[in-house]
Design a protein around this motif. Structure first.
Motif, PDB file in Angstrom:
ATOM      1  N   ILE A   2     -63.909  21.638-100.531  1.00  0.00           N
ATOM      2  CA  ILE A   2     -64.419  20.276-100.346  1.00  0.00           C
ATOM      3  C   ILE A   2     -65.933  20.255-100.493  1.00  0.00           C
ATOM      4  CG2 ILE A   2     -64.702  18.390 -98.683  1.00  0.00           C
ATOM      5  CD1 ILE A   2     -61.956  19.163 -97.557  1.00  0.00           C
ATOM      6  N   ASN A   3     -66.600  21.247 -99.898  1.00  0.00           N
ATOM      7  CA  ASN A   3     -68.050  21.328-100.005  1.00  0.00           C
ATOM      8  C   ASN A   3     -68.503  21.468-101.450  1.00  0.00           C
ATOM      9  OD1 ASN A   3     -70.154  20.978 -98.242  1.00  0.00           O
ATOM     10  ND2 ASN A   3     -69.754  22.833 -97.079  1.00  0.00           N
ATOM     11  N   SER A   4     -67.767  22.272-102.192  1.00  0.00           N
ATOM     12  CA  SER A   4     -68.090  22.481-103.603  1.00  0.00           C
ATOM     13  C   SER A   4     -67.934  21.182-104.400  1.00  0.00           C
ATOM     14  CB  SER A   4     -67.187  23.574-104.186  1.00  0.00           C
ATOM     15  OG  SER A   4     -67.427  23.740-105.564  1.00  0.00           O
ATOM     16  N   GLU A   5     -66.854  20.429-104.125  1.00  0.00           N
ATOM     17  CA  GLU A   5     -66.634  19.156-104.805  1.00  0.00           C
ATOM     18  C   GLU A   5     -67.724  18.135-104.452  1.00  0.00           C
ATOM     19  OE1 GLU A   5     -63.568  17.817-106.654  1.00  0.00           O
ATOM     20  OE2 GLU A   5     -63.694  19.927-107.210  1.00  0.00           O
ATOM     21  N   LEU A   6     -68.131  18.116-103.193  1.00  0.00           N
ATOM     22  CA  LEU A   6     -69.189  17.210-102.770  1.00  0.00           C
ATOM     23  C   LEU A   6     -70.476  17.470-103.547  1.00  0.00           C
ATOM     24  CD1 LEU A   6     -68.790  17.087 -98.869  1.00  0.00           C
ATOM     25  CD2 LEU A   6     -68.533  15.167-100.441  1.00  0.00           C
ATOM     26  N   LEU A   7     -70.789  18.743-103.727  1.00  0.00           N
ATOM     27  CA  LEU A   7     -72.020  19.102-104.424  1.00  0.00           C
ATOM     28  C   LEU A   7     -71.922  18.824-105.924  1.00  0.00           C
ATOM     29  CD1 LEU A   7     -74.855  20.320-104.274  1.00  0.00           C
ATOM     30  CD2 LEU A   7     -73.818  22.591-104.507  1.00  0.00           C
ATOM     31  N   ASN A   8     -70.820  19.236-106.519  1.00  0.00           N
ATOM     32  CA  ASN A   8     -70.689  19.138-107.971  1.00  0.00           C
ATOM     33  C   ASN A   8     -70.472  17.703-108.467  1.00  0.00           C
ATOM     34  OD1 ASN A   8     -70.983  21.913-108.207  1.00  0.00           O
ATOM     35  ND2 ASN A   8     -68.775  22.303-108.086  1.00  0.00           N
ATOM     36  N   LYS A   9     -69.664  16.922-107.741  1.00  0.00           N
ATOM     37  CA  LYS A   9     -69.319  15.583-108.205  1.00  0.00           C
ATOM     38  C   LYS A   9     -70.238  14.489-107.653  1.00  0.00           C
ATOM     39  CE  LYS A   9     -64.386  16.139-109.207  1.00  0.00           C
ATOM     40  NZ  LYS A   9     -63.030  15.630-108.915  1.00  0.00           N
ATOM     41  N   GLU A  47     -75.105  17.745-100.573  1.00  0.00           N
ATOM     42  CA  GLU A  47     -75.156  19.121-100.059  1.00  0.00           C
ATOM     43  C   GLU A  47     -75.254  19.089 -98.543  1.00  0.00           C
ATOM     44  OE1 GLU A  47     -77.588  23.320-100.830  1.00  0.00           O
ATOM     45  OE2 GLU A  47     -78.319  21.440-101.690  1.00  0.00           O
ATOM     46  N   ILE A  48     -74.232  19.631 -97.886  1.00  0.00           N
ATOM     47  CA  ILE A  48     -74.223  19.675 -96.424  1.00  0.00           C
ATOM     48  C   ILE A  48     -73.788  21.054 -95.955  1.00  0.00           C
ATOM     49  CG2 ILE A  48     -73.800  17.205 -96.084  1.00  0.00           C
ATOM     50  CD1 ILE A  48     -70.862  17.804 -95.795  1.00  0.00           C
ATOM     51  N   SER A  49     -74.094  21.373 -94.721  1.00  0.00           N
ATOM     52  CA  SER A  49     -73.733  22.673 -94.150  1.00  0.00           C
ATOM     53  C   SER A  49     -72.261  22.683 -93.754  1.00  0.00           C
ATOM     54  CB  SER A  49     -74.591  22.960 -92.923  1.00  0.00           C
ATOM     55  OG  SER A  49     -74.265  22.053 -91.876  1.00  0.00           O
ATOM     56  N   PRO A  50     -71.654  23.872 -93.613  1.00  0.00           N
ATOM     57  CA  PRO A  50     -70.267  23.943 -93.133  1.00  0.00           C
ATOM     58  C   PRO A  50     -70.090  23.277 -91.771  1.00  0.00           C
ATOM     59  CG  PRO A  50     -70.943  26.047 -94.061  1.00  0.00           C
ATOM     60  CD  PRO A  50     -72.172  25.197 -94.003  1.00  0.00           C
ATOM     61  N   GLN A  51     -71.114  23.408 -90.921  1.00  0.00           N
ATOM     62  CA  GLN A  51     -71.028  22.791 -89.595  1.00  0.00           C
ATOM     63  C   GLN A  51     -70.978  21.259 -89.701  1.00  0.00           C
ATOM     64  OE1 GLN A  51     -73.276  25.113 -90.484  1.00  0.00           O
ATOM     65  NE2 GLN A  51     -72.473  26.864 -89.335  1.00  0.00           N
ATOM     66  N   ARG A  52     -71.824  20.722 -90.580  1.00  0.00           N
ATOM     67  CA  ARG A  52     -71.835  19.274 -90.764  1.00  0.00           C
ATOM     68  C   ARG A  52     -70.519  18.802 -91.369  1.00  0.00           C
ATOM     69  NH1 ARG A  52     -72.351  14.445 -89.065  1.00  0.00           N
ATOM     70  NH2 ARG A  52     -72.916  12.892 -90.646  1.00  0.00           N
ATOM     71  N   LEU A  53     -69.973  19.565 -92.309  1.00  0.00           N
ATOM     72  CA  LEU A  53     -68.686  19.206 -92.888  1.00  0.00           C
ATOM     73  C   LEU A  53     -67.608  19.166 -91.808  1.00  0.00           C
ATOM     74  CD1 LEU A  53     -66.976  18.571 -95.392  1.00  0.00           C
ATOM     75  CD2 LEU A  53     -66.560  21.035 -95.605  1.00  0.00           C
ATOM     76  N   GLY A  54     -67.646  20.119 -90.896  1.00  0.00           N
ATOM     77  CA  GLY A  54     -66.684  20.138 -89.798  1.00  0.00           C
ATOM     78  C   GLY A  54     -66.765  18.870 -88.958  1.00  0.00           C
ATOM     79  N   GLN A  55     -67.992  18.381 -88.716  1.00  0.00           N
ATOM     80  CA  GLN A  55     -68.168  17.145 -87.951  1.00  0.00           C
ATOM     81  C   GLN A  55     -67.583  15.942 -88.701  1.00  0.00           C
ATOM     82  OE1 GLN A  55     -72.405  17.034 -87.481  1.00  0.00           O
ATOM     83  NE2 GLN A  55     -72.442  18.568 -85.832  1.00  0.00           N
ATOM     84  N   LEU A  56     -67.823  15.902 -90.016  1.00  0.00           N
ATOM     85  CA  LEU A  56     -67.307  14.796 -90.816  1.00  0.00           C
ATOM     86  C   LEU A  56     -65.784  14.798 -90.841  1.00  0.00           C
ATOM     87  CD1 LEU A  56     -69.772  14.968 -93.860  1.00  0.00           C
ATOM     88  CD2 LEU A  56     -69.814  13.333 -91.972  1.00  0.00           C
ATOM     89  N   MET A  57     -65.196  15.996 -90.970  1.00  0.00           N
ATOM     90  CA  MET A  57     -63.744  16.083 -91.011  1.00  0.00           C
ATOM     91  C   MET A  57     -63.142  15.671 -89.668  1.00  0.00           C
ATOM     92  SD  MET A  57     -63.473  16.837 -94.126  1.00  0.00           S
ATOM     93  CE  MET A  57     -61.691  16.644 -94.087  1.00  0.00           C
ATOM     94  N   LYS A  58     -63.803  16.007 -88.585  1.00  0.00           N
ATOM     95  CA  LYS A  58     -63.312  15.608 -87.262  1.00  0.00           C
ATOM     96  C   LYS A  58     -63.298  14.086 -87.130  1.00  0.00           C
ATOM     97  CE  LYS A  58     -63.889  16.277 -82.288  1.00  0.00           C
ATOM     98  NZ  LYS A  58     -63.622  14.858 -81.993  1.00  0.00           N
ATOM     99  N   GLN A  59     -64.344  13.424 -87.645  1.00  0.00           N
ATOM    100  CA  GLN A  59     -64.391  11.965 -87.586  1.00  0.00           C
ATOM    101  C   GLN A  59     -63.257  11.352 -88.405  1.00  0.00           C
ATOM    102  OE1 GLN A  59     -68.570  11.944 -88.815  1.00  0.00           O
ATOM    103  NE2 GLN A  59     -69.044  10.689 -87.036  1.00  0.00           N
ATOM    104  N   LEU A  60     -62.961  11.939 -89.552  1.00  0.00           N
ATOM    105  CA  LEU A  60     -61.868  11.431 -90.385  1.00  0.00           C
ATOM    106  C   LEU A  60     -60.512  11.703 -89.741  1.00  0.00           C
ATOM    107  CD1 LEU A  60     -63.213  12.441 -93.914  1.00  0.00           C
ATOM    108  CD2 LEU A  60     -63.059  10.138 -92.966  1.00  0.00           C
TER     109      LEU A  60
END
Length: 263
Positions: A59-66, A70-83
């Motif tokens: 998911i992180n790779s897709e966020l950056l490429n598409k 660019e976010i940290s793994p920790q920030r991605l974890g927070q976003l996924m928790k909200q979803l």
């Protein structure tokens, strides 16, 4: 309310409305919205291929490429928790080969829930009703636009659906009727029902609408509760040029009138 109205009325309990609020909040963020798009596209593309859900590194790779996000793994974890909390994605565990590790490891992965958007767009029936009303008004008003006429349609309250055609050589005054009837006033007055109790009385009109050289204008000369285009208050005493298909709010909230202005 009579018996025939009961089946048409949808009431959201507090739990349902809280969930909808969470979903609206969840999609109101570029990164979270992009994640939902990534999961949706992945599932649509792989529907017949039985491929794994996406895990965080993918998911992180897709966020950056598409999306150039660019976010940290920790920030991605927070976003996924909200979803997840908004009941839009589901977390599962899959076996995956990961960098710098030998063999497949158990990792957290994510899929878009089938009903992720369902209650957002179906349960809020009042929103869809107003959208359909808008499209109906837009289509029906087109026939009045010859010669550059301005068409005003009341969008809410007791007078909802009432339509007024204003020609370029006319100036109209708009206000709450109070003790006046249409016969008491000139034909260039538009009287709103007294239930719009925060709209100014027609004796001191809330709003004036007129055409000059390059378009349609309004003036709020001295209304009690203001006039708004969207969320922006119109400056009193100064002509404000309108854009086609504008919504004018004569006062905001309960007791105000919303007028759809098309030309």
């Amino acid at each position: 309310m009579n018996d025939s109205d009961i089946d048409k009325t949808v009431i959201l309990d507090s739990e349902g409305s809280d969930l909808i609020s969470e979903k609206l909040s969840a999609v109101n963020n570029k990164a979270r919205f992009s994640i939902l798009e990534i999961l949706r596209d992945h599932q649509k593309y792989n529907q017949s291929q039985s491929k794994d859900p996406l895990y965080s590194r993918e998911i992180n790779s897709e966020l950056l490429n598409k999306y150039n996000i660019e976010i940290s793994p920790q920030r991605l974890g927070q976003l996924m928790k909200q979803l997840k909390d908004a009941n839009m994605v589901k977390e599962v565990e899959i076996k995956k080969e990961v960098p710098n590790k030998v063999g497949k490891r158990g990792v957290k992965a994510y899929v878009l829930k089938e009903d992720a958007f369902e209650d957002l767009f179906l349960d809020i029936t009042f929103l869809s009703d107003e959208l359909f009303t808008f499209f109906d008004l837009y289509k029906s008003n087109q026939k009045f636009h010859e010669d550059g006429n301005c068409v005003l349609t009341v969008f809410n309250g007791v007078d909802k659906g009432k339509t007024f055609k204003v020609r370029k050589d006319e100036t109209v005054l708009i206000g709450r009727k109070a003790n006046f009837s249409q016969d008491d006033l000139a034909s260039f007055s538009i009287l709103l029902d007294n239930s719009y109790d925060t709209v100014s009385n027609i004796s001191k009109p809330h709003l004036k609408l007129f055409y000059k050289d390059d378009g349609w204008y309004i003036i709020d000369e001295a209304s009690s509760n203001g006039t708004f285009i969207g969320d922006l208050e119109v400056q009193k005493g100064r002509p404000t040029k309108l854009k086609p298909n504008s919504f004018l709010k004569l006062s905001r909230g309960n007791g105000g009138a919303v007028i759809y202005c098309s030309f």
